[in-house]
Design an enzyme around this catalytic site. Structure first.
Site, PDB file in Angstrom:
ATOM      1  N   LYS A 115       0.819  -1.210   0.000  1.00 36.90           N
ATOM      2  CA  LYS A 115       0.000   0.000   0.000  1.00 36.90           C
ATOM      3  C   LYS A 115       0.863   1.275   0.000  1.00 36.90           C
ATOM      4  CE  LYS A 115      -4.083  -2.172   0.709  1.00 36.90           C
ATOM      5  NZ  LYS A 115      -3.649  -3.585   0.604  1.00 36.90           N
TER       6      LYS A 115
HETATM    7  C1  LIG Z   1      -4.136  -4.668  -0.065  1.00 39.42           C
HETATM    8  C2  LIG Z   1      -3.288  -5.883  -0.132  1.00 39.42           C
HETATM    9  C3  LIG Z   1      -3.476  -6.875  -1.111  1.00 39.42           C
HETATM   10  C4  LIG Z   1      -4.597  -6.814  -2.137  1.00 39.42           C
HETATM   11  O1  LIG Z   1      -4.395  -5.814  -3.088  1.00 39.42           O
HETATM   12  P1  LIG Z   1      -5.636  -5.304  -3.989  1.00 39.42           P
HETATM   13  O2  LIG Z   1      -5.139  -4.122  -4.722  1.00 39.42           O
HETATM   14  O3  LIG Z   1      -6.709  -4.958  -2.991  1.00 39.42           O
HETATM   15  O4  LIG Z   1      -6.030  -6.417  -4.878  1.00 39.42           O
HETATM   16  C5  LIG Z   1      -2.609  -7.977  -1.126  1.00 39.42           C
HETATM   17  N1  LIG Z   1      -1.642  -8.104  -0.193  1.00 39.42           N
HETATM   18  C6  LIG Z   1      -1.435  -7.177   0.772  1.00 39.42           C
HETATM   19  C7  LIG Z   1      -0.349  -7.404   1.768  1.00 39.42           C
HETATM   20  C8  LIG Z   1      -2.235  -6.038   0.845  1.00 39.42           C
HETATM   21  O5  LIG Z   1      -2.028  -5.127   1.822  1.00 39.42           O
END
Ligand SMILES: *Cc1c(COP(=O)(O)O)cnc(C)c1O
Length: 492
Positions: A115
């Site tokens: 993120k």
């Molecule tokens: C948010 C997240 C995901 C999923 O990503 P999306 O963009 O929602 O598909 C996968 N792994 C981690 C560690 C995340 O924080």
């Protein structure tokens, strides 16, 4: 570049600028903003990006989309967001796991999850958008989080001009480490509060505030307006295109792929944001053969890609990859729009809201299958993949990445090189990772972190190592019905 909505009320004739799209987040017809077309990148462009720093690569891509941002502003945002200071070791290193399998490590940022890639720069894009659109009010970002997004948003929005942020997390829904990460957050413009109940209680509370005209009026009196840091905002999607292009540059530079050689990306998926960015990179011209959409036991997307029916009316399973425990993948709407049209897209979304499911046309399903493959891994497969990947190849991965690796191993990849998006540091989920490696007698999360480091000889990322000594700043716990009152009281 202008932006239109996926549901057909904002079109070429009344399209928005990128600054407006980022400031608003969601289009007024309930749809999501999308660029009118995708700018092309050629093999010559990709080669020209090889000597660039990550920040320069980011500018190269972002400047094609955020055409109303002044050059200086955007360059500065890229430089600051992707500095060595924010991402020690680089924002997106590509690591070889074994023959033909690579890990694109997206977790070297301040909160140790992918993120950060978007949330380090998006606040700068929002505050830029406020300047460009001559907005004199302050943006108040409200976030309901199940763990990773809240902390990443706090780090990103901390001390950003003309922006305040308030994060609500469920009192019984986040891990001890995630809670501590948020409760110790520094910054003058940040607030964190626990809400009694689970994630849905916190999320419904935030949604209620967003749609309450009285709340908007009360906020306006205090010189603010509500904004969101959710992945439906274009400002969170566009920075994610960069690391797919950057990964290809790195593979080309090291001689791991030949010029123009197609590769496969495999992405652990929840809200479909990360993998959609890979799809956009493909549409721009990056040589991508296939995208593998990896899910955990909540495999609504695997079923969708295999059958064409998206059905959220199913049991929700909490797993050791909690950031993928999602039954409504909001960004899938953007793919449906791109591969069909606004009328069909609006109809599918209406069915989803009213019936909890929809089935796409055969024609659309064929188009989806042409690019995407869906695979999933259950909890046992995930744990086994963590152990096997470490024992056989010496590569330590977190449960989300392990779901990706398991999905890649199950897929038919016809000799193409596969790059798995590695979305979190193993230390963020140390308890499950350590247990998957056969570790036991874990007293606490910190105990697991230390034991994992001793067992594997890998070092604990600084943001996690430093957490123990940090002072707790936020410890309020409130009822969901008090969320608005609490938010307003913090603005005085
Ligand atoms: C948010 C997240 C995901 C999923 O990503 P999306 O963009 O929602 O598909 C996968 N792994 C981690 C560690 C995340 O924080």
């Amino acid at each position: 570049m202008k932006y239109v909505s996926t549901r057909g009320k904002i079109t070429k004739d009344n399209a928005f600028s990128s600054a407006e799209a980022i400031k608003l987040g969601l289009a007024a017809d309930g749809g999501l903003f999308m660029p009118e077309q995708f700018p092309a990148i050629t093999m010559a462009d990709i080669k020209s990006m090889i000597p660039m720093s990550y920040a320069e690569r980011a500018y190269f891509i972002l400047s094609k989309y955020l055409t109303d941002y002044p050059e200086d502003m955007l360059k500065k945002a890229c430089r600051e967001a992707y500095s060595e200071d924010r991402f020690p070791g680089g924002p997106a290193p590509v690591v070889k796991v074994k023959e033909d399998l690579y890990s694109l490590e997206l977790w070297h940022g301040p909160t140790c999850a992918f993120k950060d890639e978007a949330l380090q720069i998006m606040p700068k894009l929002l505050s830029g958008a406020l300047k460009i659109t001559n907005e004199d009010k302050e943006a108040l970002i409200l976030v309901a989080t199940s763990g990773d997004t809240g902390k990443a948003a706090l780090e990103g929005y901390m001390d950003v001009d003309q922006v305040k942020i308030m994060v609500f997390y469920p009192s019984d829904g986040v891990s001890a480490i995630q809670k501590l990460q948020m409760a110790t957050q520094s910054g003058k413009n940040v607030g964190v509060c626990a809400v009694k109940g689970n994630f849905d209680d916190a999320q419904s509370g935030v949604k209620k505030i967003f749609s309450d005209p009285d709340a908007a009026a009360a906020l306006s009196k205090k010189g603010c307006f509500f904004s969101s840091a959710n992945s439906i905002n274009w400002g969170r999607l566009v920075p994610q295109i960069v690391y797919y292009v950057s990964a290809y540059c790195d593979l080309l530079q090291k001689g791991d792929v030949r010029e123009g050689e197609q590769i496969v990306f495999c992405v652990p998926t929840g809200n479909f944001g990360n993998i959609l960015a890979a799809y956009i990179a493909k549409q721009m011209g990056l040589p991508i053969k296939k995208l593998i959409c990896a899910s955990n036991r909540n495999n609504v997307l695997t079923d969708f890609i295999k059958t064409g029916t998206y059905d959220r009316m199913r049991t929700f399973y909490p797993t050791m990859s909690p950031s993928m425990d999602i039954l409504i993948s909001s960004n899938l709407e953007r793919l449906l729009y791109l591969l069909s049209d606004t009328t069909a897209c609006a109809r599918y979304m209406k069915d989803l809201a009213e019936k909890g499911s929809y089935t796409v046309s055969d024609e659309l399903l064929l188009k989806i299958k042409d690019v995407f493959a869906g695979e999933f891994a259950d909890e046992a497969e995930c744990a086994k993949t963590i152990a096997d990947t470490y024992n056989k190849y010496g590569y330590l991965c977190d449960p989300h990445t392990a779901v990706g690796i398991a999905a890649a191993n199950k897929s038919e990849t016809d000799g193409y090189k596969v790059v798995v998006a590695s979305t979190a540091s193993p230390y963020k989920f140390a308890r499950d990772v350590y247990a998957s490696l056969g570790g036991n007698e874990i007293d606490s999360d910190f105990d697991a972190i230390e034991k994992l480091s001793r067992l594997t000889g890998t070092s604990i990322p600084a943001p996690i190592a430093l957490l123990k000594a940090k002072e707790v700043r936020f410890s309020d716990v409130i009822d969901p019905s008090d969320m608005l009152k609490y938010t307003l009281s913090k603005l005085d």
